[in-house]
Design a protein around this motif. Structure first.
Motif, PDB file in Angstrom:
ATOM      1  N   TRP A 187      -8.475  -4.650  -2.550  1.00 46.59           N
ATOM      2  CA  TRP A 187      -7.343  -5.968  -2.294  1.00 46.59           C
ATOM      3  C   TRP A 187      -6.927  -4.870  -0.977  1.00 46.59           C
ATOM      4  O   TRP A 187      -5.820  -4.402  -1.290  1.00 46.59           O
ATOM      5  CB  TRP A 187      -6.796  -6.333  -3.065  1.00 46.59           C
ATOM      6  N   HIS A 188      -7.177  -5.606   0.200  1.00 43.57           N
ATOM      7  CA  HIS A 188      -6.477  -4.462   1.194  1.00 43.57           C
ATOM      8  C   HIS A 188      -5.372  -6.298   1.771  1.00 43.57           C
ATOM      9  O   HIS A 188      -4.223  -5.297   2.675  1.00 43.57           O
ATOM     10  CB  HIS A 188      -7.105  -4.613   2.363  1.00 43.57           C
ATOM     11  N   TYR A 193      -7.598 -10.915  -2.195  1.00 46.88           N
ATOM     12  CA  TYR A 193      -7.227 -11.941  -3.725  1.00 46.88           C
ATOM     13  C   TYR A 193      -7.699 -13.213  -4.555  1.00 46.88           C
ATOM     14  O   TYR A 193      -8.444 -13.117  -4.971  1.00 46.88           O
ATOM     15  CB  TYR A 193      -6.043 -11.322  -4.204  1.00 46.88           C
ATOM     16  N   ILE A 194      -7.481 -13.622  -3.323  1.00 45.25           N
ATOM     17  CA  ILE A 194      -8.109 -15.157  -3.504  1.00 45.25           C
ATOM     18  C   ILE A 194      -9.539 -15.008  -3.724  1.00 45.25           C
ATOM     19  O   ILE A 194      -9.935 -16.205  -4.344  1.00 45.25           O
ATOM     20  CB  ILE A 194      -7.650 -16.163  -1.862  1.00 45.25           C
ATOM     21  N   ASP A 195     -10.084 -14.236  -3.197  1.00 45.13           N
ATOM     22  CA  ASP A 195     -11.458 -14.046  -2.843  1.00 45.13           C
ATOM     23  C   ASP A 195     -11.926 -13.606  -4.500  1.00 45.13           C
ATOM     24  O   ASP A 195     -12.979 -14.181  -4.545  1.00 45.13           O
ATOM     25  CB  ASP A 195     -11.921 -13.631  -1.755  1.00 45.13           C
ATOM     26  N   SER A 196     -10.992 -12.931  -4.952  1.00 44.17           N
ATOM     27  CA  SER A 196     -11.227 -12.797  -6.578  1.00 44.17           C
ATOM     28  C   SER A 196     -11.772 -13.481  -7.337  1.00 44.17           C
ATOM     29  O   SER A 196     -11.658 -13.103  -8.566  1.00 44.17           O
ATOM     30  CB  SER A 196     -10.380 -11.028  -6.409  1.00 44.17           C
ATOM     31  N   ILE A 197     -10.419 -14.885  -7.262  1.00 48.30           N
ATOM     32  CA  ILE A 197     -10.300 -15.626  -8.320  1.00 48.30           C
ATOM     33  C   ILE A 197     -11.656 -16.552  -8.703  1.00 48.30           C
ATOM     34  O   ILE A 197     -12.066 -17.168  -7.598  1.00 48.30           O
ATOM     35  CB  ILE A 197      -8.989 -16.437  -8.880  1.00 48.30           C
ATOM     36  N   SER A 198     -11.233 -17.287 -10.006  1.00 47.32           N
ATOM     37  CA  SER A 198     -13.212 -18.052 -10.137  1.00 47.32           C
ATOM     38  C   SER A 198     -12.297 -19.718  -8.901  1.00 47.32           C
ATOM     39  O   SER A 198     -11.160 -20.056  -9.530  1.00 47.32           O
ATOM     40  CB  SER A 198     -12.920 -19.065 -11.409  1.00 47.32           C
ATOM     41  N   LYS A 199     -13.167 -20.128  -9.509  1.00 42.88           N
ATOM     42  CA  LYS A 199     -13.592 -21.872  -8.332  1.00 42.88           C
ATOM     43  C   LYS A 199     -11.757 -22.440  -9.148  1.00 42.88           C
ATOM     44  O   LYS A 199     -10.933 -22.931  -8.487  1.00 42.88           O
ATOM     45  CB  LYS A 199     -13.976 -22.919  -8.509  1.00 42.88           C
ATOM     46  N   LYS A 200     -11.251 -22.722 -10.715  1.00 42.86           N
ATOM     47  CA  LYS A 200     -10.957 -23.245 -11.223  1.00 42.86           C
ATOM     48  C   LYS A 200      -9.622 -23.099 -10.594  1.00 42.86           C
ATOM     49  O   LYS A 200      -8.367 -23.686 -10.208  1.00 42.86           O
ATOM     50  CB  LYS A 200     -10.677 -22.803 -12.678  1.00 42.86           C
ATOM     51  N   LYS A 337       2.374 -16.384 -15.382  1.00 44.91           N
ATOM     52  CA  LYS A 337       2.494 -15.536 -15.333  1.00 44.91           C
ATOM     53  C   LYS A 337       0.476 -15.078 -15.208  1.00 44.91           C
ATOM     54  O   LYS A 337      -0.103 -14.366 -13.756  1.00 44.91           O
ATOM     55  CB  LYS A 337       2.814 -14.203 -15.701  1.00 44.91           C
ATOM     56  N   SER A 338       0.143 -15.192 -16.736  1.00 42.14           N
ATOM     57  CA  SER A 338      -1.575 -14.925 -16.628  1.00 42.14           C
ATOM     58  C   SER A 338      -2.050 -15.544 -15.743  1.00 42.14           C
ATOM     59  O   SER A 338      -2.908 -14.651 -15.312  1.00 42.14           O
ATOM     60  CB  SER A 338      -1.804 -15.082 -17.876  1.00 42.14           C
ATOM     61  N   SER A 339      -2.258 -16.357 -16.145  1.00 41.30           N
ATOM     62  CA  SER A 339      -3.139 -17.771 -14.381  1.00 41.30           C
ATOM     63  C   SER A 339      -2.731 -17.516 -13.439  1.00 41.30           C
ATOM     64  O   SER A 339      -4.271 -17.593 -12.875  1.00 41.30           O
ATOM     65  CB  SER A 339      -2.521 -19.309 -14.835  1.00 41.30           C
ATOM     66  N   VAL A 340      -1.487 -16.036 -12.626  1.00 41.48           N
ATOM     67  CA  VAL A 340      -1.737 -15.651 -12.073  1.00 41.48           C
ATOM     68  C   VAL A 340      -2.735 -14.360 -11.490  1.00 41.48           C
ATOM     69  O   VAL A 340      -3.306 -13.643 -10.520  1.00 41.48           O
ATOM     70  CB  VAL A 340      -0.737 -15.416 -10.420  1.00 41.48           C
ATOM     71  N   GLY A 341      -2.662 -14.014 -12.884  1.00 44.54           N
ATOM     72  CA  GLY A 341      -3.748 -12.321 -13.017  1.00 44.54           C
ATOM     73  C   GLY A 341      -3.199 -11.811 -13.749  1.00 44.54           C
ATOM     74  O   GLY A 341      -3.734 -10.437 -13.704  1.00 44.54           O
ATOM     75  N   ALA A 342      -1.569 -11.502 -14.555  1.00 45.93           N
ATOM     76  CA  ALA A 342      -0.784 -10.750 -14.725  1.00 45.93           C
ATOM     77  C   ALA A 342      -0.844 -10.493 -16.329  1.00 45.93           C
ATOM     78  O   ALA A 342      -1.774 -11.591 -16.877  1.00 45.93           O
ATOM     79  CB  ALA A 342       0.729 -10.812 -14.677  1.00 45.93           C
ATOM     80  N   PHE A 381      -9.912 -14.077 -12.329  1.00 47.80           N
ATOM     81  CA  PHE A 381     -11.230 -13.394 -12.073  1.00 47.80           C
ATOM     82  C   PHE A 381     -11.983 -14.443 -12.514  1.00 47.80           C
ATOM     83  O   PHE A 381     -12.608 -14.724 -13.375  1.00 47.80           O
ATOM     84  CB  PHE A 381     -10.138 -12.262 -12.205  1.00 47.80           C
ATOM     85  N   LYS A 382     -13.346 -13.921 -11.539  1.00 52.21           N
ATOM     86  CA  LYS A 382     -14.879 -14.359 -11.294  1.00 52.21           C
ATOM     87  C   LYS A 382     -15.027 -13.469 -13.006  1.00 52.21           C
ATOM     88  O   LYS A 382     -14.833 -12.240 -12.622  1.00 52.21           O
ATOM     89  CB  LYS A 382     -15.359 -14.378 -10.371  1.00 52.21           C
TER      90      LYS A 382
END
Length: 382
Positions: A187-188, A193-200, A337-342, A381-382
């Protein structure tokens, strides 16, 4: 312990050894600048001491301690108004209101001490135990008997270091996890980051961003923080009073003192509709980490504008774009917080009641009084 190991307790930052910061380079929360913030604008019911650990004359370790008087708190939290909460408040006020912490009760994570490689861990922990005992005597002489002594927040490998005889009478406990967001090497920029999360969860992100129409966000200077002081405090208290359990409330000038002392290492972001401040969040630069600090919001706008979730996305965006490795999201609001990836990282502590009889029951009653959080871990994440 070798007789050439010793400790010294300081009640003021101005008396710290001149080379204190040379040991605090890896953690801003042990630095002279941060400890100055604590000294000037700690909560009213908290007093801080600083501990230097030495071999002969050489400084090899640092620690911070906080004495908290819970009987000075008007409310431990107003969200859960049930019989258990009333019992808990009674017990804390009458049996456990004077608490000595080796560590920092205002932060999540091991921000309580640092040992140089030359100081063996067991020797350092022995010194800290002796320093804690001396601090208990200091407060007793002032007419404040310490009920609970707590060493907080350790990872599983760190808590193992306390398996030495001096700590045998302490009860090991675990509270809510520390939510940590790891930033991937790939992630640069925020879009990665947005590209790495699932559609939901991309849909969740788009929905949240749409709600920000009409909101402007800006970084506030010291002068602006000072000008908005009353509103900032209102917004902070809105959030603080809704926490399930509080051991302190910040003083009104806390954030301006923070900005004055840490300057550009402390970031304060305000969210406005027109000229009205409706929310804020704060970040602290700490080496490769970004630590999230206190925030506040107007409850009406929080619901309507998904303000808290948008703040989390903003924190992630800033941290990725600036090349940080981790975001320390701390405790509370675990599920969002876990829903955004923590990810939750378990933290452990040790506690001991000064009354040996009461101490026998600490382990049995702790789970009753610790607010239980039922939550479901998410993976975006996907």
């Amino acid at each position: 312990m070798s007789s050439n190991f010793s400790y010294k307790i300081y009640s003021s930052v101005k008396n710290l050894p001149s080379n204190w910061d040379s040991l605090a380079t890896n953690n801003i929360f042990l630095s002279r600048d941060y400890l100055t913030v604590l000294e000037i604008s700690a909560p009213k019911n908290m007093s801080c001491h600083y501990i230097g650990l030495f071999q002969d004359e050489e400084l090899l370790g640092l620690a911070v301690s906080q004495f908290i008087n819970l009987s000075d708190i008007p409310s431990f939290g107003e969200r859960d108004n049930c019989i258990k909460t009333k019992i808990r408040s009674f017990v804390f006020r009458n049996l456990s209101s004077k608490v000595l912490i080796i560590g920092n009760n205002m932060l999540t994570g091991q921000n309580g001490y640092f040992f140089d490689k030359k100081l063996p861990t067991a020797a350092g922990l022995l010194l800290l135990k002796n320093a804690a005992d001396e601090l208990k005597s200091v407060f007793t002489k002032k007419g404040m008997n310490v009920h609970l002594t707590i060493f907080k927040d350790f990872l599983e490998p760190e808590i193992q270091n306390f398996k030495i005889p001096k700590y045998k009478s302490f009860f090991r406990f675990s509270t809510q996890p520390n939510m940590i967001f790891e930033i991937r090497d790939s992630w640069h920029q925020f879009d990665d980051y947005i590209d790495s999360i699932s559609k939901k969860y991309r849909d969740q992100y788009k929905r949240a961003r749409k709600k920000t129409d009409g909101i402007s966000k800006r970084k506030l200077s010291l002068e602006e923080i000072t000008n908005h002081r009353i509103r900032i405090y209102q917004l902070y208290m809105n959030v603080a009073k809704n926490a399930p359990f509080n051991t302190f409330y910040l003083p009104e000038n806390h954030f301006e003192i923070f900005k004055k002392s840490l300057k550009d290492r402390f970031l304060f972001y305000g969210y406005f509709i027109g000229e009205e401040l409706i929310g804020f969040n704060t970040l602290i630069k700490n080496g490769n980490d970004i630590d999230t600090y206190f925030l506040g919001y107007d409850e009406n706008f929080q619901r309507e504008k998904m303000l808290y979730l948008n703040m989390l996305y903003d924190m992630i965006g800033y941290s990725i774009n600036k090349g940080y490795r981790r975001i320390i999201f701390a405790r509370t609001a675990l599920e969002i917080k876990s829903s955004v990836g923590a990810k939750p990282i378990n933290m452990y502590g040790l506690m001991k009641h000064s009354n040996p009889f009461v101490n026998l029951f600490v382990s049995k009653t702790f789970s009753y009084f610790e607010p239980k959080m039922e939550w479901q871990e998410r993976n975006p994440f996907k």
